[in-house]
Each structure stands twice: as C-alpha cells, then as structure tokens.
Motif scaffolding. Structure first.
Motif, PDB file in Angstrom:
ATOM      1  N   VAL A  96       0.850  -1.198   0.000  1.00 49.26           N
ATOM      2  CA  VAL A  96       0.000   0.000   0.000  1.00 49.26           C
ATOM      3  C   VAL A  96       0.889   1.254   0.000  1.00 49.26           C
ATOM      4  O   VAL A  96       0.632   2.217  -0.730  1.00 49.26           O
ATOM      5  CB  VAL A  96      -0.975  -0.006   1.205  1.00 49.26           C
ATOM      6  CG1 VAL A  96      -1.675   1.331   1.360  1.00 49.26           C
ATOM      7  CG2 VAL A  96      -1.982  -1.132   1.057  1.00 49.26           C
ATOM      8  N   GLY A  97       1.936   1.234   0.813  1.00 48.53           N
ATOM      9  CA  GLY A  97       2.861   2.371   0.864  1.00 48.53           C
ATOM     10  C   GLY A  97       3.540   2.612  -0.476  1.00 48.53           C
ATOM     11  O   GLY A  97       3.648   3.757  -0.932  1.00 48.53           O
ATOM     12  N   LEU A  98       4.002   1.542  -1.119  1.00 45.44           N
ATOM     13  CA  LEU A  98       4.637   1.684  -2.438  1.00 45.44           C
ATOM     14  C   LEU A  98       3.667   2.259  -3.462  1.00 45.44           C
ATOM     15  O   LEU A  98       4.030   3.152  -4.238  1.00 45.44           O
ATOM     16  CB  LEU A  98       5.170   0.333  -2.919  1.00 45.44           C
ATOM     17  CG  LEU A  98       6.494  -0.127  -2.325  1.00 45.44           C
ATOM     18  CD1 LEU A  98       6.758  -1.593  -2.647  1.00 45.44           C
ATOM     19  CD2 LEU A  98       7.630   0.745  -2.828  1.00 45.44           C
ATOM     20  N   ALA A  99       2.426   1.760  -3.450  1.00 43.67           N
ATOM     21  CA  ALA A  99       1.427   2.265  -4.396  1.00 43.67           C
ATOM     22  C   ALA A  99       1.127   3.738  -4.141  1.00 43.67           C
ATOM     23  O   ALA A  99       1.026   4.541  -5.080  1.00 43.67           O
ATOM     24  CB  ALA A  99       0.157   1.428  -4.302  1.00 43.67           C
ATOM     25  N   ALA A 100       0.982   4.116  -2.868  1.00 43.07           N
ATOM     26  CA  ALA A 100       0.672   5.514  -2.533  1.00 43.07           C
ATOM     27  C   ALA A 100       1.822   6.437  -2.933  1.00 43.07           C
ATOM     28  O   ALA A 100       1.599   7.491  -3.540  1.00 43.07           O
ATOM     29  CB  ALA A 100       0.388   5.637  -1.037  1.00 43.07           C
ATOM     30  N   VAL A 101       3.044   6.035  -2.609  1.00 47.74           N
ATOM     31  CA  VAL A 101       4.193   6.884  -2.944  1.00 47.74           C
ATOM     32  C   VAL A 101       4.375   6.959  -4.458  1.00 47.74           C
ATOM     33  O   VAL A 101       4.692   8.027  -4.996  1.00 47.74           O
ATOM     34  CB  VAL A 101       5.483   6.394  -2.242  1.00 47.74           C
ATOM     35  CG1 VAL A 101       6.693   7.175  -2.710  1.00 47.74           C
ATOM     36  CG2 VAL A 101       5.338   6.513  -0.729  1.00 47.74           C
ATOM     37  N   ALA A 102       4.147   5.862  -5.160  1.00 49.32           N
ATOM     38  CA  ALA A 102       4.259   5.886  -6.626  1.00 49.32           C
ATOM     39  C   ALA A 102       3.245   6.863  -7.231  1.00 49.32           C
ATOM     40  O   ALA A 102       3.573   7.633  -8.143  1.00 49.32           O
ATOM     41  CB  ALA A 102       4.062   4.487  -7.192  1.00 49.32           C
ATOM     42  N   GLY A 103       2.015   6.840  -6.713  1.00 50.20           N
ATOM     43  CA  GLY A 103       0.999   7.773  -7.212  1.00 50.20           C
ATOM     44  C   GLY A 103       1.357   9.223  -6.960  1.00 50.20           C
ATOM     45  O   GLY A 103       1.215  10.079  -7.837  1.00 50.20           O
ATOM     46  N   VAL A 104       1.845   9.501  -5.765  1.00 47.57           N
ATOM     47  CA  VAL A 104       2.245  10.878  -5.434  1.00 47.57           C
ATOM     48  C   VAL A 104       3.463  11.283  -6.266  1.00 47.57           C
ATOM     49  O   VAL A 104       3.584  12.446  -6.672  1.00 47.57           O
ATOM     50  CB  VAL A 104       2.518  11.012  -3.920  1.00 47.57           C
ATOM     51  CG1 VAL A 104       3.138  12.352  -3.590  1.00 47.57           C
ATOM     52  CG2 VAL A 104       1.233  10.832  -3.139  1.00 47.57           C
TER      53      VAL A 104
END
Length: 163
Positions: A96-104
């Motif tokens: 979830v953290g990787l996905a969120a940071v990738a989106g940002v």
C-alpha cells in the motif's frame, strides 16, 4: 508525453505543500506506528528525518519562491521513499505504501514539469499591440517644437489673466 495538470501549477504546488506538511507531521508525531504499518519496524528515527524533509519541502512550496526547485526536491524525496519501502519487509502495508508513494511521485513529476522555467515562458502574457495607435496628431516635422510653443503661449496667457 507528460500529462497536463487539471489545475494551475501554483495551485497544485500549494496543495502539495499542505500535503507535505501533513505527512511530515504524521511522520514526526507517530513514527513507530507508521514504521510498523509499512514494514519498517525499528526505523522510527528514519521516518522522523523523512518527516523533517517533508515539512521543509512543504514550507518551501508554500513560501511561493522557487516552487519548481521545491517540487523537484519532493520528487527526489519520493525516490528515497520508494527505495526505503522497497527494502522493507514484504507485506500488505509495504504494498500500500509503495502504491501511494508511486501515485504521489507521478503527481510530483507532473507538477514539477509544469512549474519549470519553460512553463513561465508559455504563460507569459502576449505583448500589447499598439500598432493601431497614432502617437502624434500630425507628422513629426509639424509637431516639433509645438509643445514648447504651446506651453509658452499657455504661460503668457496665465501671466496675463492672473496678474
């Protein structure tokens, strides 16, 4: 091809500034909780340092100066965050953290690209067109000395009527 922002670069930079402040505060105030959720157990101090980085970037963006540089600093921070999360223990929180940071990161790159020096050139107002205006009522040869003559006549009239 780079995606265009649906809002102005200034507005997106301001929103990212507030986001940085909020994320930085969370990293400073609850580092152990975040570390455990993201698979970074024992890395609380590292998250607090990342929180300071986020707060610095947020303040820089909200100051309104050198926004492009602060946006690129956010991108660099995102790369660091992605590397840190990639090295974390596998788990749902890490994913979830990787996905969120990738989106940002995508949003940061698009915003930084839109706020660069080339965008200032694109957003420069068109020069004003004065080609339809006439500066002199008559040709320059006839206008030469007219102001001096008229001001002398006005001065003489004023002296006659005031005295």
């Amino acid at each position: 091809m780079m995606t265009k922002l649906p809002v102005s670069p200034d507005r997106s930079a301001g929103a990212l500034g507030w986001f940085s402040l909020a994320l930085g505060a969370a990293e400073l105030l609850a580092p152990a909780l975040l570390a455990n959720r993201l698979g970074l157990r024992g890395r609380s101090t590292l998250l607090q340092l990342y929180g300071l980085r986020e707060i610095g970037a947020g303040l820089g963006l909200l100051s309104g100066r050198h926004r492009s540089a602060w946006l690129w600093a956010r991108v660099a921070g995102d790369v660091l965050d992605l590397a840190t999360l990639a090295a974390a223990r596998p788990g749902r929180g890490r994913a979830v953290g990787l996905a969120a940071v990738a989106g940002v990161t995508v949003l940061d790159v698009v915003s930084a690209s839109a706020a660069g020096p080339q965008s200032r050139e694109r957003n420069k107002p068109e020069p004003r067109d004065y080609s339809d205006r006439i500066g002199l009522a008559q040709p320059p040869e006839q206008m030469r000395g007219l102001a001096r003559t008229e001001s002398s006549a006005a001065l003489a009239w004023e002296r006659r009527n005031i005295a």
